[in-house]
Design a protein around this motif. Structure first.
Motif, mmCIF file in Angstrom:
data_model
loop_
_atom_site.group_PDB
_atom_site.id
_atom_site.type_symbol
_atom_site.label_atom_id
_atom_site.label_comp_id
_atom_site.label_asym_id
_atom_site.label_seq_id
_atom_site.Cartn_x
_atom_site.Cartn_y
_atom_site.Cartn_z
ATOM 1 N N MET B 38 0.847 -1.190 0.000
ATOM 2 C CA MET B 38 0.000 0.000 0.000
ATOM 3 C C MET B 38 0.886 1.244 0.000
ATOM 4 O O MET B 38 2.036 1.188 0.441
ATOM 5 N N HIS B 200 -4.846 0.233 -3.163
ATOM 6 C CA HIS B 200 -4.979 1.390 -2.284
ATOM 7 C C HIS B 200 -6.177 1.199 -1.355
ATOM 8 O O HIS B 200 -6.481 2.051 -0.536
ATOM 9 N N ALA B 202 -7.758 -0.465 1.769
ATOM 10 C CA ALA B 202 -7.371 -1.164 2.990
ATOM 11 C C ALA B 202 -8.147 -2.478 3.144
ATOM 12 O O ALA B 202 -7.604 -3.491 3.588
ATOM 13 N N VAL B 211 1.078 -6.550 5.402
ATOM 14 C CA VAL B 211 0.854 -5.360 4.584
ATOM 15 C C VAL B 211 2.099 -4.485 4.706
ATOM 16 O O VAL B 211 2.545 -4.184 5.811
ATOM 17 N N PHE B 213 3.938 -0.912 3.740
ATOM 18 C CA PHE B 213 3.607 0.468 3.375
ATOM 19 C C PHE B 213 4.811 1.123 2.706
ATOM 20 O O PHE B 213 5.894 1.164 3.290
#
Lengths: 193, 237
Positions: B38, B200, B202, B211, B213
């Motif tokens: 993400m 994008h 969640a 996940v 970032f």
């Protein structure tokens, strides 16, 4: 969530005693809101005081079932048709925390945002894992409750994304009044890649 | 480890106008693991996926797929590895309009030199896996968006593919269909593939085990592997 209205809704199905109400409450909310039996009896006595339920004679096992009164039936009908007001909910601690972070010298606001985002997505992962396990079509109530938590967490992440995007453009007017990481200016040009 | 990125940098352009899309990214994805990536636009998500799939080369560092360092392969070897081991699911589905569902799914196998009959058989099995067996003879324009996406997923998963790379695979699908697509991806990974999901959303990233970032080409945070979800109920109570 109001236990009071939860119990009234359950009694709409027919008379029940305390332990039955607790089991039914937990079953219909997928054990998301565990109740202790003390809460059930306290709530029942308040409902009785307010004339919304009435006790029935004890059964052979010594348990006393309760039933809805007409007033109680009317109360639950109104509850179902009335939207839950957002202003009735507790203050949003996270929003307050970020607002304070923005005006507290020395706080890296982007780090506060990222820490929260990681935690919230971790929660989302756990909720999703629970969803994955509940494929039984009969579990619809439970899955809808999980979905509610999923969408709320997702909304929080979106808001955090929005906060981060706003921070990139943010220039505090008063010296020392904000604490955006110093590389923010560079990020903006790179984000246009 | 099916996929490894080791100290990967990717810079576009030179001098003052150079854009550093990735700056020293390390990432490993094991069999049975789905990793979501993400980050805001321009954070390097798609660059990372393109590098993982051998569609782009790092400026520095190396990308290893199934033990092969991609930088040491010639174009032919790289194309072969991509066809055999790597499946892609993109937002724009890239289905060929003139081919039926089963032909679309069989295409990468046939391009790889597999006999048509065998390729079609594997393709039919892949369509069955995404619950589309009965739509095998249909053309893309005879299917809904969700069905087309499932065909694209079948094509990404057909044969021996052990690395699945997905870039916003739920695209414009409604929430129910999007979730079905993620369940398929998850099931394939649970069956032993490695997956990387760029998103994008969640809610979609939450299907992953981890996940990651990205911000400005750097990994800024990672969620820890998911524990027992029952703990969560205690938190929510």
């Amino acid at each position: 969530m109001s236990i009071r209205h939860g119990l009234l809704a359950l009694l709409e199905r027919g008379p029940m005693y305390g332990y039955q109400l607790r089991a039914a409450f937990e079953e219909s909310t997928g054990a998301t809101w565990p109740l202790n039996i003390g809460q059930v009896y306290t709530t029942l006595s308040r409902l009785e005081r307010d004339g919304l339920v009435r006790p029935l004679p004890e059964n052979d096992g010594g348990q006393r079932p309760y039933e809805l009164t007409d007033l109680g039936r009317a109360e639950i009908a109104v509850w179902f048709v009335t939207p839950i007001s957002r202003t009735d909910r507790p203050r949003d601690e996270l929003a307050i925390k970020l607002a304070l972070a923005l005006t507290t010298p020395g706080v890296d606001v982007r780090a506060v945002v990222q820490t929260q985002r990681t935690a919230t997505i971790q929660t989302l992962q756990e909720l999703t894992r629970l969803k994955q396990r509940s494929d039984d079509p009969g579990d619809l109530s439970w899955r809808l409750i999980l979905d509610a938590m999923v969408f709320q967490a997702e909304a929080e992440v979106r808001w955090l994304d929005h906060c981060e995007a706003s921070l990139v453009r943010y220039r505090p007017s008063a010296p020392g009044s904000a604490a955006v990481a110093p590389e923010a200016a560079d990020d903006r040009s790179e984000a246009r890649k | 480890m099916i996929l490894e990125l080791r100290g990967v940098h990717r810079t576009h352009g030179t001098g003052e106008t150079a854009v550093h899309a990735l700056r020293g990214v390390d990432l490993g994805v094991a069999a049975g693991e789905l990793v979501a990536v993400m980050g805001p636009s321009g954070s390097g998500k798609s660059t990372l996926l393109n590098l993982a799939g051998g569609l782009d080369s790092p400026s520095q560092g190396e990308v290893v797929v199934e033990g092969e360092v991609l930088g040491t392969l010639n174009r032919k070897q790289l194309a072969r590895l991509r066809r055999r081991f790597v499946g892609y699911v993109f937002q724009d589905l890239n289905l060929l309009a003139s081919l039926t569902a089963v032909e679309n799914v069989a295409l990468p196998l046939e391009l790889d030199g597999m006999a048509v009959r065998k390729a079609r058989k594997l393709a039919a099995a892949a369509l069955d896996e995404v619950a589309l067996a009965e739509l095998a003879p249909r053309f893309p324009d005879e299917m809904s968006g969700g069905q087309q996406q499932r065909v694209a997923i079948a094509r990404a998963l057909v044969g021996d593919r052990r690395l699945v790379l997905a870039d916003e695979p739920t695209g414009a699908l409604d929430s129910q269909t999007g979730e079905a697509v993620l369940r398929l991806l998850r099931a394939r990974v649970d069956a032993g593939a490695a997956g990387v999901l760029v998103t994008h959303e969640a809610r979609h990233a939450a299907w992953a085990d981890r996940v990651v970032f990205l911000r400005d080409g750097v990994v800024v945070d990672t969620t820890s592997p998911v524990g027992e979800p029952e703990q969560l109920l205690g938190v929510q109570a």
